[in-house]
Design an enzyme around this catalytic site. Structure first.
Site, PDB file in Angstrom:
ATOM      1  N   CYS A   2      19.334  66.076 -62.892  1.00 35.21           N
ATOM      2  CA  CYS A   2      18.726  66.709 -61.733  1.00 35.21           C
ATOM      3  C   CYS A   2      18.279  68.117 -62.107  1.00 35.21           C
ATOM      4  CB  CYS A   2      19.728  66.777 -60.583  1.00 35.21           C
ATOM      5  SG  CYS A   2      20.376  65.162 -60.084  1.00 35.21           S
ATOM      6  N   ARG A  50      16.559  65.865 -57.124  1.00 34.75           N
ATOM      7  CA  ARG A  50      17.519  64.822 -57.460  1.00 34.75           C
ATOM      8  C   ARG A  50      16.948  63.682 -58.295  1.00 34.75           C
ATOM      9  NH1 ARG A  50      20.742  60.249 -53.963  1.00 34.75           N
ATOM     10  NH2 ARG A  50      22.421  59.963 -55.480  1.00 34.75           N
ATOM     11  N   LEU A  51      17.704  63.325 -59.339  1.00 33.29           N
ATOM     12  CA  LEU A  51      17.530  62.066 -60.051  1.00 33.29           C
ATOM     13  C   LEU A  51      18.712  61.199 -59.650  1.00 33.29           C
ATOM     14  CD1 LEU A  51      15.997  60.356 -62.176  1.00 33.29           C
ATOM     15  CD2 LEU A  51      17.555  61.301 -63.891  1.00 33.29           C
ATOM     16  N   ALA A  52      18.466  60.152 -58.882  1.00 31.02           N
ATOM     17  CA  ALA A  52      19.540  59.352 -58.299  1.00 31.02           C
ATOM     18  C   ALA A  52      20.033  58.307 -59.294  1.00 31.02           C
ATOM     19  CB  ALA A  52      19.048  58.678 -57.023  1.00 31.02           C
ATOM     20  N   VAL A  54      23.960  57.576 -59.416  1.00 30.13           N
ATOM     21  CA  VAL A  54      25.122  57.021 -58.721  1.00 30.13           C
ATOM     22  C   VAL A  54      24.914  57.197 -57.217  1.00 30.13           C
ATOM     23  CG1 VAL A  54      27.618  57.199 -58.371  1.00 30.13           C
ATOM     24  CG2 VAL A  54      26.650  57.495 -60.667  1.00 30.13           C
ATOM     25  N   GLY A  76      24.575  66.775 -62.771  1.00 27.22           N
ATOM     26  CA  GLY A  76      25.614  66.265 -63.656  1.00 27.22           C
ATOM     27  C   GLY A  76      26.132  64.904 -63.281  1.00 27.22           C
ATOM     28  N   GLU A  77      27.117  64.474 -64.051  1.00 25.83           N
ATOM     29  CA  GLU A  77      27.841  63.232 -63.819  1.00 25.83           C
ATOM     30  C   GLU A  77      29.325  63.521 -63.981  1.00 25.83           C
ATOM     31  OE1 GLU A  77      26.411  60.572 -62.779  1.00 25.83           O
ATOM     32  OE2 GLU A  77      24.304  61.032 -63.223  1.00 25.83           O
ATOM     33  N   ASP A  98      29.213  60.782 -57.236  1.00 26.08           N
ATOM     34  CA  ASP A  98      30.285  61.292 -58.085  1.00 26.08           C
ATOM     35  C   ASP A  98      30.439  62.801 -57.946  1.00 26.08           C
ATOM     36  OD1 ASP A  98      27.655  60.791 -59.505  1.00 26.08           O
ATOM     37  OD2 ASP A  98      28.537  62.254 -60.854  1.00 26.08           O
ATOM     38  N   VAL A 267      11.973  54.985 -81.584  1.00 27.77           N
ATOM     39  CA  VAL A 267      10.645  55.561 -81.751  1.00 27.77           C
ATOM     40  C   VAL A 267      10.428  55.917 -83.217  1.00 27.77           C
ATOM     41  CG1 VAL A 267      11.399  57.933 -81.287  1.00 27.77           C
ATOM     42  CG2 VAL A 267       9.016  57.287 -80.847  1.00 27.77           C
TER      43      VAL A 267
END
Length: 586
Positions: A2, A50-52, A54, A76-77, A98, A267
């Site tokens: 995020c 936000r990058l969703a 969880v 974070g996670e 989380d 790659v």
């Protein structure tokens, strides 16, 4: 990953200020394209992109405690969030995210709760009960974070330089493993492992203990509610990540939702070492393998976008970030939002080829300590920002706190490279996964020589970059380099070329100070250059600069003067918002 932005204690709380904060937060939208949010209280703003990963449906941020007097914006996670929730039976959680535990842990335990978090994170927490705030960053700086100060006395905190660099009088890298508190107006180190003192450890090497710790580190990182895969170059580190993931994926919540068929990604230039080795490992493990091909010209066309996103002028980092940047876009286009990667192993186990010249175990260990402490300026920076540029999250199990603390407690004599005894670089890690009954990997992959990412994607990649820089930086420009760039003066035309681009995007004096400098060979610290007198004559960050060690060292390779930069017909990447058409093989 995020994107977070916090403006704390500003003198202006007008609607215009709110609009400006939102505008700056949108500069981080590539990190979190799924949702955006903002919380305003008095003279403070918390913004989030936000990058969703969880709980995608309900985990929007900023997050709050029950009465909403404590707010937090997090990138974070938190892998142990379920265990932490169990410690808070009297608290009610609004989401399944989380990160939802953070505000509640602060309410229950105060500022010292940060030590309880197991994961990668950077966050800013605002306590409106007394109008104080804290900010913190994970142990190794896996997530990027910067802090700055405005002329009005405000404190700015952002995931990337671009969120604050033109609003702050002064700014700097937020140090990993630290908490910043408004109560003390200073930093406190929260991560204090025994190895940090660089004292020489003496714990005997136990291969099964090391193996078990790494497997647990990988299993933790299978926590996801979205499709994921592994980055697989065919080198030791990425191959072990893929092998352990493939072995333990079945039966996890992720497998029940997305299936137990693991996807892998690689790659490289046509015919590169990584493409060949990556496919061999993928075939052995049975993954659904995706190859992304690029040309030298594709990479050159992307350099400006890479420097804008990675926010560095460090030569090694830019070389390695470019193919990762290109690959990340294609991975995201396939619907994948998270990948597991192998960063950190070389720093922990002395995997870089210059470690062959370590004079004794004491110097070997101290150099690994120095390398881990600097990870946030190099490989963590690359892995975080090259993927986040396209809304992709990279998780790094080798930088699990418990695993690092265990690995750094081992007597460094076991890590020493001794070719006469059959012990190549990272021997103890290779030995830990050398299982005759249930092999993790083929022997020749398990014992493949170290390749830096920028080398493994194809040796002509680096040579092409040097040739391109030769065409854009003159000898006269190099003569005046010390006057134009007195701090971290570039010593090569390639370095000068990157520096010009960086300063066009980030012209402030504080910006150039966020990038490390000093002599290095094959990614060494300045201290380790003294291990071999010949290295001072070839201070190139490529692993091939470790002459007498790498099978394709520079003394056996075609000189740069015999190469020409050549326009390729196949692909033109253009700028960051234009389409990129790389060749895909699945």
């Amino acid at each position: 990953m995020c994107g977070i932005l916090a403006v704390l204690g500003c003198s202006d709380d007008s609607q215009a200020k709110r609009v400006r904060v939102l505008e700056l937060s949108r500069r981080l939208k590539h990190r979190g394209p799924d949702w955006s949010g903002i919380h305003h209280h008095g003279d403070c703003y918390l913004a989030h992109q936000r990058l969703a990963i969880v709980d995608p449906a309900s985990g929007d941020q900023p997050l709050f405690n029950e009465d909403k007097r404590i707010a937090v914006t997090v990138n974070g996670e938190i892998y142990n969030h379920e265990e932490l929730r169990a410690l808070l039976p009297n608290h009610k959680f609004r989401t399944g995210s989380d990160c939802d535990v953070i505000a509640h842990l602060y309410e229950e335990y105060g500022e010292n709760f940060v030590e309880m978090l197991d994961g990668m994170f950077s966050f800013v927490l605002l306590d409106s009960r007394d109008n104080t705030f804290i900010a913190a960053r994970d142990a190794f700086g896996i997530t990027s974070l910067y802090i700055g100060w405005g002329l009005d006395g405000s404190v700015w905190i952002s995931s990337e330089l671009k969120g604050l660099h033109d609003e702050c009088e002064n700014f700097e890298v937020f140090p990993p493993g630290h908490v910043y508190s408004s109560k003390t107006e200073g930093f406190r180190r929260w991560y204090n492992p025994p190895w940090f003192s660089e004292a020489i450890p003496s714990t005997p090497y136990d291969p099964l203990v090391l193996r078990g710790a790494f497997e647990q580190a990988v299993i933790k990182r299978l926590m996801t509610d979205v499709p994921f895969g592994v980055l697989l170059s065919g080198g030791l580190d990425s191959s072990l990540v893929a092998a352990v993931t493939a072995r333990h994926l079945a039966g996890t919540k992720a497998a029940k939702r997305w299936g137990s068929q693991l996807h892998s990604f690689c790659v490289g230039l046509e015919g590169s070492p990584d493409l060949k080795a990556g496919k061999e490992v993928a075939d052995y493990l049975g993954t659904v393998h995706h190859e992304f091909l690029f040309t030298v010209q594709d990479g050159i066309d992307a350099i400006e976008d890479v420097i804008y996103h990675i926010e560095t002028y460090d030569v090694t980092t830019i070389r390695a970030s470019t193919p990762m940047f290109l690959m990340s876009r294609k991975i995201k286009s396939l619907g994948v939002k998270m990948v597991i990667s192998g960063e950190g192993s070389d720093e922990i186990f002395g995997g870089y080829l210059y470690f062959h010249k370590a004079p004794n175990k004491e110097e070997f260990h101290r150099e690994t300590c120095r390398k881990i402490k600097a990870l946030h300026q190099y490989d963590c920076l690359r892995a975080n920002k090259a993927t986040s540029a396209w809304g992709l999250e990279a998780r790094v199990p080798f930088l699990d706190k418990e695993f690092v603390n265990l690995a750094m407690s081992i007597d460094p004599e076991a890590k020493m490279i001794k070719p006469d005894q059959g012990r190549i670089e990272k021997w103890i890690l290779r030995k830990a996964f050398d299982d005759e009954e249930r092999p993790y990997l083929p022997k020749h992959i398990l014992y493949r020589q170290k390749e830096q990412f920028s080398d493994g994607v194809g040796y002509s990649w680096i040579d092409g970059l040097k040739a391109h820089a030769e065409q854009h930086v003159t000898d006269k420009m190099m003569l005046n380099a010390g006057h134009i760039f007195p701090h971290n003066t570039p010593t090569t035309k390639e370095g000068y070329y990157y520096r010009m681009i960086f300063e066009r995007f980030f012209p402030q004096n504080s910006a150039k100070l966020t990038v490390p400098g000093g002599p290095s060979v094959a990614c060494s610290t300045a201290t380790a250059v003294a291990w071999d007198a010949s290295w001072s004559k070839n201070l190139d960050p490529s692993g091939r600069a470790a002459t007498g060690v790498h099978d394709l060292a520079y003394e056996n390779h075609v000189p740069i003067g015999n190469l020409k930069s050549k326009k390729m017909d196949s692909v033109s990447l253009g700028n960051a918002v234009g389409p990129q058409e790389l060749t895909i093989r699945s």
